[in-house]
Scaffold this active site. Structure first.
Site, PDB file in Angstrom:
ATOM      1  N   ASN A 243       0.952  -0.993  -0.322  1.00 53.87           N
ATOM      2  CA  ASN A 243       0.105  -0.018   0.099  1.00 53.87           C
ATOM      3  C   ASN A 243       0.867   1.296  -0.228  1.00 53.87           C
ATOM      4  OD1 ASN A 243      -1.921   2.440   0.818  1.00 53.87           O
ATOM      5  ND2 ASN A 243      -2.016   1.698   2.650  1.00 53.87           N
ATOM      6  N   TRP A 244       0.454   1.671  -0.976  1.00 60.25           N
ATOM      7  CA  TRP A 244       2.196   2.634  -1.006  1.00 60.25           C
ATOM      8  C   TRP A 244       0.939   4.315  -0.644  1.00 60.25           C
ATOM      9  CZ3 TRP A 244       3.934   3.368  -7.139  1.00 60.25           C
ATOM     10  CH2 TRP A 244       4.513   1.904  -7.233  1.00 60.25           C
ATOM     11  N   LYS A 245      -0.114   4.019   0.084  1.00 63.42           N
ATOM     12  CA  LYS A 245      -0.574   5.470   0.491  1.00 63.42           C
ATOM     13  C   LYS A 245      -0.399   6.792  -0.551  1.00 63.42           C
ATOM     14  CE  LYS A 245      -0.082   2.835   4.649  1.00 63.42           C
ATOM     15  NZ  LYS A 245       0.156   3.642   6.385  1.00 63.42           N
TER      16      LYS A 245
ATOM     17  N   HIS B  52      -9.142   0.869   4.904  1.00 63.61           N
ATOM     18  CA  HIS B  52      -7.871   0.685   5.913  1.00 63.61           C
ATOM     19  C   HIS B  52      -8.276   2.697   6.763  1.00 63.61           C
ATOM     20  CE1 HIS B  52      -4.650   2.734   6.821  1.00 63.61           C
ATOM     21  NE2 HIS B  52      -3.811   1.553   5.425  1.00 63.61           N
TER      22      HIS B  52
ATOM     23  N   GLU C 280      -6.375   4.918   8.121  1.00 64.35           N
ATOM     24  CA  GLU C 280      -6.361   6.225   7.695  1.00 64.35           C
ATOM     25  C   GLU C 280      -7.542   7.015   6.940  1.00 64.35           C
ATOM     26  OE1 GLU C 280      -2.881   5.191   5.457  1.00 64.35           O
ATOM     27  OE2 GLU C 280      -1.634   5.273   7.324  1.00 64.35           O
TER      28      GLU C 280
ATOM     29  N   GLU D  85      -4.712  -4.825  10.853  1.00 70.04           N
ATOM     30  CA  GLU D  85      -4.006  -3.472  11.310  1.00 70.04           C
ATOM     31  C   GLU D  85      -4.110  -3.161  12.682  1.00 70.04           C
ATOM     32  OE1 GLU D  85      -2.209  -2.920   7.076  1.00 70.04           O
ATOM     33  OE2 GLU D  85      -3.792  -1.279   7.373  1.00 70.04           O
TER      34      GLU D  85
ATOM     35  N   GLY E 258       2.557   2.878  10.645  1.00 71.58           N
ATOM     36  CA  GLY E 258       3.759   3.515  10.924  1.00 71.58           C
ATOM     37  C   GLY E 258       4.416   3.833  11.525  1.00 71.58           C
TER      38      GLY E 258
ATOM     39  N   SER F  15       4.044  -2.094  10.861  1.00 69.64           N
ATOM     40  CA  SER F  15       5.108  -1.237  10.398  1.00 69.64           C
ATOM     41  C   SER F  15       6.100  -3.284  10.094  1.00 69.64           C
ATOM     42  CB  SER F  15       5.846  -1.303  11.976  1.00 69.64           C
ATOM     43  OG  SER F  15       5.646  -0.250  12.192  1.00 69.64           O
TER      44      SER F  15
ATOM     45  N   GLY G 275       3.012  -0.990   4.359  1.00 73.68           N
ATOM     46  CA  GLY G 275       2.825   0.451   3.807  1.00 73.68           C
ATOM     47  C   GLY G 275       4.333   1.036   3.675  1.00 73.68           C
ATOM     48  N   GLY G 276       4.938   1.869   4.389  1.00 71.87           N
ATOM     49  CA  GLY G 276       6.159   2.059   3.766  1.00 71.87           C
ATOM     50  C   GLY G 276       7.359   1.465   3.543  1.00 71.87           C
TER      51      GLY G 276
HETATM   52  P1  PGA Z   1       3.046   0.385   7.090  1.00 75.28           P
HETATM   53  O1  PGA Z   1       1.319   0.205   6.674  1.00 75.28           O
HETATM   54  O2  PGA Z   1       3.580  -0.743   7.402  1.00 75.28           O
HETATM   55  O3  PGA Z   1       4.194   1.589   6.986  1.00 75.28           O
HETATM   56  O4  PGA Z   1       2.599   0.036   8.929  1.00 75.28           O
HETATM   57  C1  PGA Z   1       1.100  -0.554   6.903  1.00 75.28           C
HETATM   58  C2  PGA Z   1      -0.697   0.013   6.105  1.00 75.28           C
HETATM   59  O5  PGA Z   1      -0.646   0.742   6.934  1.00 75.28           O
HETATM   60  O6  PGA Z   1      -1.223  -0.573   5.212  1.00 75.28           O
END
Ligand code: PGA
Length: 252
Positions: A9-11, A97, A99, A169, A175, A215, A236-237
């Protein structure tokens, strides 16, 4: 046998040029993956079509979107619908998600409608659930996740549910660099699978892919993915770096 998946997930990251380079780097570094495993790249909307064209010919690498709106079309300025996503050849959509829940007001009810619209289009939702830190600290994580799953998925029939990928998650791990321990992840994944067996059937629950997200990185992926009910990760990251992402894929 249930499918193992790593999704990136590149956000809200990468410009068009940067994104194309990142897709190409991922394709160079990811070999395979092995049978019964799948990689899903989830870039921002404007990159979907390029990504779909670039992954052509790599049968185990797929493309998904990060969100969609619940209606098919209409006066919803700035939104993107499931039919639009399907029209560019993407196959998956992340729904729910944390966010989106936190910054954009996605409620459980709206998330359920988004899931319906994704399924109606023949796409697969990657449904995210997970508790915030205070819930974990007061040992309420199972109640929170059960509630999210009941509200988003309980109305589906078994055939529909089998097209859903679930991502657990924990919000406190997203993050933050703080990961759920392999045991915490396994406990919640087993709880989710039991819940699905109760709501649907054991056979269906056994076939559902449940990803861990929060993470996840090359240094902890092996231990997390080794857990019996952890079928891969939503990254994510670390998905923004092709070396890290491909190293995580290797741990599947
Ligand atoms: P992260 O994000 O790996 O940066 O913690 C995961 C996600 O939000 O899907």
């Amino acid at each position: 046998m249930r499918q193992k998946i790593v999704a990136g997930n590149w956000k809200m990251n990468t410009t068009l040029d940067e994104g194309i380079i990142l897709v190409k780097e991922c394709l160079e570094r990811i070999d395979g993956p092995a049978d019964n495993t799948k990689v899903i790249l989830v870039p921002p909307f404007y990159l979907l079509k390029d990504a779909v064209l670039l992954v052509k010919g790599r049968s185990s690498i797929h493309v998904g979107a990060q969100n969609c709106y619940e209606a098919d079309s209409g006066a919803f300025t700035g939104e993107i619908s499931a039919p639009m996503i399907r029209s560019v050849g993407a196959e998956y959509v992340i729904v729910g998600h944390s966010e989106r829940r936190k910054y954009f007001g996605d409620t459980d009810e709206r998330i359920a409608r988004k899931i319906d619209s994704v399924l109606k289009e023949g796409l697969s939702p990657i449904f995210c659930c997970g508790e915030e830190l205070p819930a974990r600290q007061s040992d309420q994580q199972e109640n929170v996740v059960e509630n999210q799953i009941r509200k988003a998925l309980y109305h589906l029939n078994g055939d529909q549910l089998q097209r859903v990928i679930i991502a657990y998650e924990p919000v406190w791990a997203i993050g933050t660099g703080q990961t759920a321990s392999p045991q915490q992840a396994q406990d919640m994944h087993a709880f989710i699978r039991d819940l699905l067996a109760r709501l649907f059937t054991q056979e269906i629950a056994d076939e559902i892919t449940i990803l861990y997200g929060g993470s996840c990185k090359p240094s902890n992926a092996e231990e997390l993915f080794a857990q019996k009910d952890v079928d891969g990760g939503l990254i994510g990251g670390a998905s923004l770096n092709a070396n890290d992402f491909s190293a995580i894929v290797k741990e599947l």
